[in-house]
Design an enzyme around this catalytic site. Structure first.
Site, PDB file in Angstrom:
ATOM      1  N   CYS A  90     -28.602   2.180 -38.481  1.00  0.00           N
ATOM      2  CA  CYS A  90     -29.569   3.167 -38.006  1.00  0.00           C
ATOM      3  C   CYS A  90     -30.910   2.482 -37.796  1.00  0.00           C
ATOM      4  CB  CYS A  90     -29.696   4.283 -39.039  1.00  0.00           C
ATOM      5  SG  CYS A  90     -30.847   5.583 -38.570  1.00  0.00           S
ATOM      6  N   LEU A  91     -31.566   2.804 -36.686  1.00  0.00           N
ATOM      7  CA  LEU A  91     -32.868   2.186 -36.407  1.00  0.00           C
ATOM      8  C   LEU A  91     -33.916   2.573 -37.457  1.00  0.00           C
ATOM      9  CD1 LEU A  91     -32.999   2.634 -32.526  1.00  0.00           C
ATOM     10  CD2 LEU A  91     -32.500   0.545 -33.806  1.00  0.00           C
ATOM     11  N   HIS A 136     -29.147  13.611 -38.053  1.00  0.00           N
ATOM     12  CA  HIS A 136     -30.609  13.440 -38.116  1.00  0.00           C
ATOM     13  C   HIS A 136     -31.328  14.780 -37.935  1.00  0.00           C
ATOM     14  CE1 HIS A 136     -31.385   9.152 -38.458  1.00  0.00           C
ATOM     15  NE2 HIS A 136     -30.529   8.869 -37.500  1.00  0.00           N
TER      16      HIS A 136
HETATM   17 ZN    ZN Z   1     -29.763   7.006 -37.189  1.00  0.00          ZN
END
Ligand code: ZN
Length: 153
Positions: A90-91, A136
């Site tokens: 995940c960024l 998210h």
């Molecule tokens: Zn993510």
């Protein structure tokens, strides 16, 4: 277009239950463009609005398959089938990877930027990516549900 700052784990915006988009105005279209540019610049395959500090139900995904870039506004998973375990990153959680159990196949209903209802059936990486990004919007990170985590450079 602009590169946006990606919020990292620990930022309270990543824990928020995001609000639905009421109308895709010019400002939100700009945000979708900027989210896509930020995702490509960061070598990501998906980015959700809360990751750039905006607690709205909008996601961009490009798994570099034949589907290409998709913009999901107010997405809802309407069908799930099967199970698959696989690696995710995940960024917002740089350098950490983990195995996550997901549905193998999902159907998702969403609005495109013109406000039209769209349907998409996804398997494989695209299915995984949709489920990761939609989490998210509920304030959930993959590290909260991973069955194992590891550090990689
Ligand atoms: Zn993510």
């Amino acid at each position: 277009m602009a590169i946006l700052e990606i919020k990292k784990a620990g930022d309270p915006v990543l824990k928020k239950h995001c609000e639905p988009v009421e109308r895709v105005n010019k400002k939100l279209k700009q945000l979708l463009d900027d989210m896509a540019e930020t995702m490509y610049k960061s070598d990501g395959v998906g980015l959700a609005a809360p990751q750039v500090g905006v607690p709205l139900r909008m996601v961009v995904i490009d798994c570099q398959d034949e589907t290409g870039l998709i913009e999901l506004i107010n997405p809802v998973i309407t069908y799930r089938e099967g199970e698959m375990e696989g690696s995710e990153g995940c960024l917002s959680v740089p350098g950490i990877y983990g195995d996550v159990m997901r549905a193998a196949k999902v159907k998702v209903e969403y609005l495109n930027r013109r406000g039209k209802v769209q349907h998409l059936t996804a398997t494989g990486l695209l299915s995984r990516c949709i489920q990761h990004e939609l989490d998210h919007l509920e304030g959930q990170l993959f590290i909260d549900i991973a069955t194992s985590l590891r550090k990689e450079d």
